[in-house]
Structures are given as structure tokens and as C-alpha cells.
Design a protein around this motif. Structure first.
Motif, short mmCIF file in Angstrom:
data_model
loop_
_atom_site.label_atom_id
_atom_site.label_comp_id
_atom_site.label_asym_id
_atom_site.label_seq_id
_atom_site.Cartn_x
_atom_site.Cartn_y
_atom_site.Cartn_z
N ALA A 1 -3.08 -2.15 -5.54
CA ALA A 1 -1.79 -2.20 -4.85
C ALA A 1 -1.20 -3.59 -4.85
O ALA A 1 -0.02 -3.80 -5.18
N HIS B 1 2.21 1.68 -3.49
CA HIS B 1 1.15 2.12 -4.39
C HIS B 1 0.92 3.63 -4.26
O HIS B 1 0.81 4.35 -5.26
N ARG B 2 0.86 4.11 -3.01
CA ARG B 2 0.71 5.55 -2.79
C ARG B 2 1.89 6.31 -3.37
O ARG B 2 1.72 7.38 -3.98
N TRP B 3 3.08 5.77 -3.16
CA TRP B 3 4.30 6.43 -3.66
C TRP B 3 4.25 6.56 -5.18
O TRP B 3 4.56 7.61 -5.73
N LEU C 1 0.83 -1.20 0.00
CA LEU C 1 0.00 0.00 0.00
C LEU C 1 0.86 1.26 0.00
O LEU C 1 0.54 2.25 -0.68
N SER C 2 1.97 1.23 0.73
CA SER C 2 2.91 2.37 0.74
C SER C 2 3.52 2.57 -0.65
O SER C 2 3.64 3.70 -1.13
N ARG D 1 1.64 6.63 -7.15
CA ARG D 1 0.59 7.55 -7.58
C ARG D 1 0.96 9.00 -7.29
O ARG D 1 0.56 9.90 -8.04
N GLU D 2 1.72 9.23 -6.24
CA GLU D 2 2.17 10.59 -5.94
C GLU D 2 3.29 11.04 -6.87
O GLU D 2 3.35 12.20 -7.26
#
Length: 255
Positions: A249, A233-235, A230-231, A237-238
Motif C-alpha cells: 500500500a 490499496h483496498r479500492w 490502505l483505503s 484490489r477490489e
């Protein structure tokens, strides 16, 4: 205290710790790789950190096989092969293939990894090659549906994991640096197919050994890799405005 009693305490203790760590990792991302941070104290280079973390999985597991009398029954040899298929690559091949440049890993993370892989290899190896007893995995176990199903799941997960690593390792052309969006294979559906494959592997191992330590390892793998996926995946997308919106993710179509 005899070894079986000591073993039971360790096994149940590891499950309790996994239950405590799992929610914490949604808020704390281990600071190595793309999440590198300088606030976790002294560091070592990535390759040294990987060797330190993963080597006990090979060495301690084999030591349990040796202490157990180097059993030659088909089930024991099959378990040894599956385990070492993953970990010889992870400990002694993968670290020398990664193009990590100057990246560093906190010694605290490498040390925690060393402690976990030592404990995990002992729990699984000592059970399979000793504490389970001589009749637990008789020759007939290889014809048991649980063994066939579990081994097939393990090998499928291994293939997914290896393909994902291969894509990452060949993501940059010679001389290139920085991060790119990986494409192809299971990257069509998820950001972390390497983690997805590894989770599948150890679920398969838990099934084919039909053991509590195997289940504990599968749960530990999920507890560690799901929050990290999940971390990641966020990275992605950012960092990349054009990152594919349809990707999940970790689990295709679900998570």
C-alpha cells in the motif's frame, strides 16, 4: 496569555488530536477523490476545495516569515524555499492540472483542511521565523549534518511525490474517463507513492529543522496518509481483478 504560552498549548494540542484521529481514520475514509460520497453535506468542486485547503500553507507560512522580519540568514531562506517548493505547487499548480471532471469535495472536508493547514503553517512558520530565537538557526546550521541529511531526504521525497503525480496526471489519454492501474516509477512497488513521497518529505523537514513542530507535522502526515493509502490499496484490489499482487500500500516491501 503571551504568545509562547499560547503556542505551546496549540502545539501539544495538535499532537493529542493527531493521536486521536489516527486510529479513527482506519475506519473513516475522507470522502473525496475516488472515495467521493454524497452523505457529507454541501460540496464544492475539487479544484476549489484544493485551493481552499492548501492556500493557508503558502500564505500563513509566508506571513510568519514577514512578521518575523523577513530574515535573510541562509537557514531561514532555506526553510522558506523547501516549504514553499512543496506548497506553491500543491496549492496553485496541482489543482489546475488534475483531470477530475465533475468530482466534488464536501465543504466540511475542505474546511477541516483549511483549519489544519492554517494551524500547521503557523506552528512551523512562527517557530522557524520567531519563537526559536535568533541563535537557534545561525549560519553554521547549514553545515550541520542534520540540515544536510534532512534536506536531502526532503528533496528525495519531493521527487518521488512529483513523479507519482506526473504518472497519475498522464494515466488517461485525451477524452478517456474512469480509473486505470498506474504503472512505472514507485508504482512498481506501492499503490500510493505520492503519499510515500510526501511522508518522506516532512520527515526530512523535521530532521533539517530539528524541531518539535516539524516532528508534529511529520506525525500528522503519517496519521492522515497511512490510513488513506490502505483505503486506496483496498479500492484498487477490489476494482481491478488483475491488480499486481506484489504491490504494497505505502512502503515498498513492508506495508
Amino acid at each position: 496569555m503571551d504568545e509562547p504560552t499560547f503556542y505551546r498549548y496549540l502545539l501539544w494540542g495538535s499532537l493529542v488530536v493527531a493521536a486521536l484521529i489516527f486510529p479513527a481514520l482506519f475506519f473513516i475514509t475522507a470522502p473525496y477523490g475516488r472515495h467521493e460520497a454524497k452523505s457529507w453535506g454541501p460540496t464544492v468542486d475539487n479544484r476549489t476545495g484544493w485551493l481552499l485547503m492548501e492556500s493557508p500553507s503558502v500564505l500563513v507560512f509566508f506571513a510568519c516569515f514577514y512578521v518575523g522580519g523577513c530574515p535573510t540568514d541562509p537557514a531561514s531562506l532555506a526553510f522558506l524555499f523547501l516549504w514553499q517548493l512543496h506548497y506553491v505547487h500543491r496549492a496553485y499548480i496541482f489543482p489546475f492540472r488534475i483531470k477530475s471532471g465533475p468530482k466534488r469535495m464536501p465543504i466540511a472536508i475542505a474546511g477541516a483542511g483549511f483549519a489544519f493547514t492554517s494551524l500547521n503553517a503557523y506552528l512551523n512558520g512562527r517557530w522557524l521565523f520567531g519563537l526559536a530565537g535568533p541563535d537557534r538557526y545561525a549560519a553554521a546550521w547549514l553545515s550541520d549534518p542534520r540540515f544536510f541529511l534532512g534536506a536531502a531526504i526532503f528533496l528525495a521525497g519531493f521527487a518521488i511525490n512529483q513523479q507519482a503525480d506526473w504518472i497519475l496526471l498522464h494515466l488517461r489519454k485525451p477524452g478517456e474517463t474512469g480509473y486505470k492501474i498506474p504503472r512505472g516509477g514507485f508504482y512498481r512497488w506501492v499503490s500510493c507513492p505520492n503519499y510515500f513521497g510526501e511522508i518522506i518529505e516532512w520527515i526530512g523537514f523535521a530532521i533539517c529543522t530539528w524541531s518539535l513542530p516539524g516532528l508534529a507535522f511529520a506525525l500528522w502526515t503519517i496519521a492522515n496518509l497511512l490510513p488513506r493509502a490502505l483505503s486506496h490499496h483496498r479500492w484498487y484490489r477490489e476494482k481491478f481483478p488483475d491488480y499486481p499482487t506484489e504491490r504494497k500500500a505505502l512502503v515498498p516491501g513492508l506495508l
